[in-house]
Design an enzyme around this catalytic site. Structure first.
Site, short mmCIF file in Angstrom:
data_model
loop_
_atom_site.label_atom_id
_atom_site.label_comp_id
_atom_site.label_asym_id
_atom_site.label_seq_id
_atom_site.Cartn_x
_atom_site.Cartn_y
_atom_site.Cartn_z
N LYS A 161 -5.94 -3.75 -6.12
CA LYS A 161 -4.77 -4.56 -5.75
C LYS A 161 -5.19 -5.90 -5.16
O LYS A 161 -4.46 -6.88 -5.24
CB LYS A 161 -3.90 -3.81 -4.74
N GLU B 195 13.14 -2.11 -20.20
CA GLU B 195 12.19 -2.58 -21.20
C GLU B 195 11.90 -1.46 -22.20
O GLU B 195 11.84 -1.68 -23.42
CB GLU B 195 10.89 -3.03 -20.52
N GLU C 296 -2.02 -15.96 -12.41
CA GLU C 296 -0.62 -15.96 -12.90
C GLU C 296 0.35 -15.35 -11.88
O GLU C 296 1.55 -15.41 -12.07
CB GLU C 296 -0.53 -15.23 -14.24
N GLU D 183 11.39 -1.66 -15.92
CA GLU D 183 10.54 -0.98 -16.90
C GLU D 183 11.36 -0.02 -17.75
O GLU D 183 11.14 0.10 -18.96
CB GLU D 183 9.41 -0.24 -16.17
N CYS E 275 -2.22 7.06 -7.09
CA CYS E 275 -2.55 6.16 -5.97
C CYS E 275 -2.97 6.91 -4.71
O CYS E 275 -3.73 6.37 -3.90
CB CYS E 275 -1.37 5.27 -5.65
N GLU F 118 -5.76 -7.97 -8.12
CA GLU F 118 -4.48 -8.27 -8.76
C GLU F 118 -3.77 -9.41 -8.04
O GLU F 118 -3.23 -10.33 -8.67
CB GLU F 118 -3.60 -7.01 -8.74
N SER G 80 3.60 -2.37 -20.64
CA SER G 80 4.83 -2.94 -20.12
C SER G 80 4.51 -4.31 -19.52
O SER G 80 3.45 -4.50 -18.92
CB SER G 80 5.41 -2.03 -19.03
N CYS H 276 1.70 -0.37 -13.52
CA CYS H 276 1.66 -0.49 -12.05
C CYS H 276 0.26 -0.51 -11.49
O CYS H 276 0.04 -0.96 -10.38
CB CYS H 276 2.36 0.70 -11.40
#
Lengths: 581, 164
Positions: free
Chosen positions: A359, A283, A367, A280, A504, A362, A320, A300
């Protein structure tokens, strides 16, 4: 500020004008029971279990919404108040299924606790029992309207803290339920699956989708090589399930417990948090050099990602492309680690222990299968892991302190602080600064981005460049920043967003607590972990360096793109009800 | 929820006009719902989405209000809306028998509409005419002291001539 003096149970109290009876009572150590009340979020006086006697008032008054007045005399424990509170609780219980022994909130239920405190031995009334369908459409959150007591705490959190408004009161009277527009399944609604509603629910009407059976089955299967990763925020909260104070750093015991549950390797998401910083950070520098798109948002937090997809799809390019540390871990476990250990990725099961319900969603995104297999097979919340540890009969407190396995368990302090709001930004700056300036960062603690303030900012000089960063947590705070970006009134370069308040550590999968300062204590724990680690910068992680040397070759390289980066999709803010609007 | 409807272009334009008048004004929600229902006769999903979009509120908030008030309907309704009062006074004075008779005569259950699009049968709470209980209303007409046997005669007045 002007003050008001009143008498509570014969004791004089001085409180600021505008305080409620509940607040005044707490100040003198009188605990008045509450159920629908949630400090700072929901004060609607609807459940009536906090009624008290106010001398001169015609009726009993709800303590949570009644402001104190000068000279007021309050009796919190008079026969009339006690009788009414008990009656009101009995009426709530008269419609509640008595399924405590099989309820996910057994022994951590506010209704159960109140019934015990008020010494209720019999419910004299029998209301109609409901038979609503349980909504288990999403891999993250289950809704059981039959257990709902209609306190609206979940509704208030969803609207006021997250600004999502996915669940609302529907219908009226006996038929009132909390649900989505048009009673759509939660998975179809514009819900980000953050699970803040689960934390707010006093009973078992909202809970995480439980995958412990699947994990037990995988662990028992001799043909499977089951590895586990633990998110940064789990180690400072799991102890709460075993009576330890919030923020107690339980890393070593957590590792020991997982090993005893039978995981072949105990790895750490902090390792891929470090890796995220490299990818990141690179990037970000690339975007800075190539003129954008800027600002860049961190990626994240899966609740935040889904929020952007639903509500601000026009800004998807600003996210990102890095996968979250959880997904990076899974992709590497089934490629890099499989290769190193000489294992067939088909036989590897990756389990994540996350402070998060989003999560779970996710991990199931189509993908997320870079190796040809799902990156992550099962996601357990901190709460689910605590239950597994209890089921296995492990005495958590007496477990020895053990170390993570190499190589995917080696991490730095920078990876550790991902668990607290501001942590990703701080970790990124520690690395980006040194990559750009090739000099050591003077002082590693980036204090302006730490703490529980909703939106934090900092302006940094990195080499010749001035970099303006922002950090927000909780989606209502995030929205303030996002809208300024959308309207081009913000000049940030890099923005960290965490979906849940506090980051988190305040995730929807964490132990459910009524302690006000739990978030701050967990944050303190996170920075303690950082302080105690010998290496505190991601780019100095030797295992990450070796990973690049032996496997990935370079940040943002071909392999990285294949395994560690992802794409997003445009969704509707009205859920799948209406994709065309 | 009924299947999606095709509203005419002119109707959408009028809807948009109503919504535009209150753009971003959360407090106008009920008023906008009233006017949109007045225009179309009910509030299909697509219209609720459009209202949420225009007023800047969540779809849940719109649907929450629509499902709260019995006045709002999410299904197309007949030309004549029959409301049977099931408030306390009407209930004890026989509104259930009146409702049963209406269901029998119309061949539908409360909450539904007749296939010819003529009648919609609804149950409502107090209509504020307890002295006349049991009470029914058909659009703007009120009928008091209704006996079940009077139902066929009352309905006759709304049926096209020659239809039994």
């Amino acid at each position: 500020m002007s003050e008001v003096t009143l008498t509570i149970d014969g004791q004089q109290v001085k409180v600021p004008k505008g305080a409620t009876i509940l607040q005044a009572a707490r100040q003198v150590g009188r605990e008045i029971p509450t159920l629908c009340y949630l400090e700072g979020i929901n004060a609607i006086g609807s459940c009536r279990v906090c009624v008290v006697e106010v001398q001169g008032a015609k009726t009993l008054m709800p303590a949570c919404v009644t402001e104190v007045t000068q000279g007021m005399t309050v009796l919190t424990n008079s026969p009339a108040a006690r009788h009414a509170r008990r009656l009101n609780l009995e009426l709530i219980l008269s419609e509640h299924p008595n399924e405590c022994t099989t309820c996910p909130r057994n022994q951590n239920c506010e209704l159960q606790t109140l019934a015990e405190k008020m010494n209720i031995r019999d419910v004299r009334f029998r209301g109609p029992s409901h038979s609503y369908a349980i909504d288990a459409s999403s891999p993250s959150i289950v809704r059981d309207p039959n257990k709902c007591i209609l306190c609206r705490r979940c509704v208030a959190v969803c609207e006021k803290v997250q600004g999502v408004g996915a669940i609302v009161p529907l219908e009226r009277g006996y038929r009132t339920t909390i649900g989505t527009a048009f009673h759509e399944p939660l998975l179809e609604a514009a819900c980000v699956l953050c699970g803040q509603c689960v934390l707010a629910c006093p009973v078992g009407a909202l809970y995480e989708r439980d995958y412990t059976d699947q994990v037990w089955a995988a662990l028992a299967d001799a043909n499977r090589h089951v590895v586990v990763q633990t998110a940064p925020a789990v180690r400072v909260a799991i102890g709460e399930a075993f009576g330890l104070a919030p923020g107690t750093v339980s890393t070593g015991k957590l590792v020991a417990a997982l090993r005893r549950l039978g995981f072949a390797k105990v790895f750490d998401t902090n390792f891929t948090a470090d890796l995220t910083i490299i990818e990141e950070g690179s990037e970000f520098l690339q975007r800075l050099q190539n003129g954008g798109p800027l600002p860049m948002f961190t990626s994240c937090s899966p609740g935040w990602i889904k929020y952007m997809e639903h509500f601000y799809p026009e800004l998807i390019e600003n996210l990102s492309t890095c996968k979250s540390p959880q997904q990076m871990f899974g992709a590497l476990a089934k490629t890099y680690y499989a290769q190193q250990a000489g294992l067939d990725p088909a036989g590897i099961t990756v389990v994540s222990i996350m402070p998060c319900t989003a999560k779970k969603y996710e991990a199931q995104r189509p993908e997320m299968n870079s190796s040809g297999f799902p990156d992550v097979d099962y996601v357990l919340t901190t709460r689910e892991l605590a239950k597994m540890i209890k089921t296995a009969g492990l005495d958590f407190e007496s477990l020895p302190e053990e170390e993570y396995d190499a190589p995917l368990g080696i991490s730095t302090g920078a990876g550790a602080i991902f668990g607290a709001t501001g942590g990703v930004m701080e970790a990124a700056i520690r690395t980006v600064y040194e990559i750009v300036t090739k000099t050591e960062l003077p002082g590693l603690d980036l204090l302006p981005v730490r703490g529980l303030e909703g939106v934090k900012e900092a302006t940094l000089t990195i080499g010749d460049a001035t970099v303006k960063v922002a950090v927000a947590h909780g989606l209502v705070n995030a929205r303030k920043v996002v809208e300024r970006v959308r309207d081009k009134t913000a000049d940030y370069h890099f923005i960290e967003i965490m979906c849940c308040p506090g980051g988190c550590i305040g995730g929807g999968g964490q132990p459910i607590t009524q302690m006000d300062d739990a978030k701050q204590k967990r944050i303190d724990g996170i920075y303690k972990v950082d302080q105690c680690l010998p290496i505190r910068k991601s780019h100095e992680n030797p295992a990450v360096q070796k990973l690049y040397q032996d496997f990935l070759k370079e940040p943002l390289g071909h392999k990285s793109h294949e395994l560690l980066h992802t794409t997003y999709r445009v969704r509707s803010r009205f859920g799948s009800v209406m994709e065309h609007v | 929820m009924t299947k999606s409807v095709e509203l005419q272009k002119e109707v959408w334009q009028e809807l948009d006009r109503i919504i535009q008048e209150h753009r971003g004004d959360r407090a106008a929600l009920i008023q906008v719902l009233h006017r949109c229902q007045e225009l179309i006769g009910y509030l299909p999903k697509e219209v609720q989405v459009q209202i949420a979009h225009g007023l800047g509120v969540s779809l849940g908030e719109v649907y929450g209000v629509v499902s709260f008030y019995s006045f709002f309907s999410t299904k197309p309704r007949g030309k004549y809306r029959i409301s049977v009062c099931k408030g306390t006074a009407c209930y004890v004075r026989g509104s259930m028998e009146v409702l049963e008779r209406l269901e029998k005569e119309l061949g539908i259950k409360a909450g539904d509409s007749t296939d010819d699009g003529l009648f919609t049968l609804e149950v409502v709470r107090c209509l504020g005419a307890c002295g006349l209980s049991p009470v029914i209303t058909i659009n703007d007409n009120t009928y008091g002291l209704v006996r079940p046997d009077a139902i066929p005669r009352i309905l006759m007045a709304y049926r096209p001539a020659g239809v039994a």
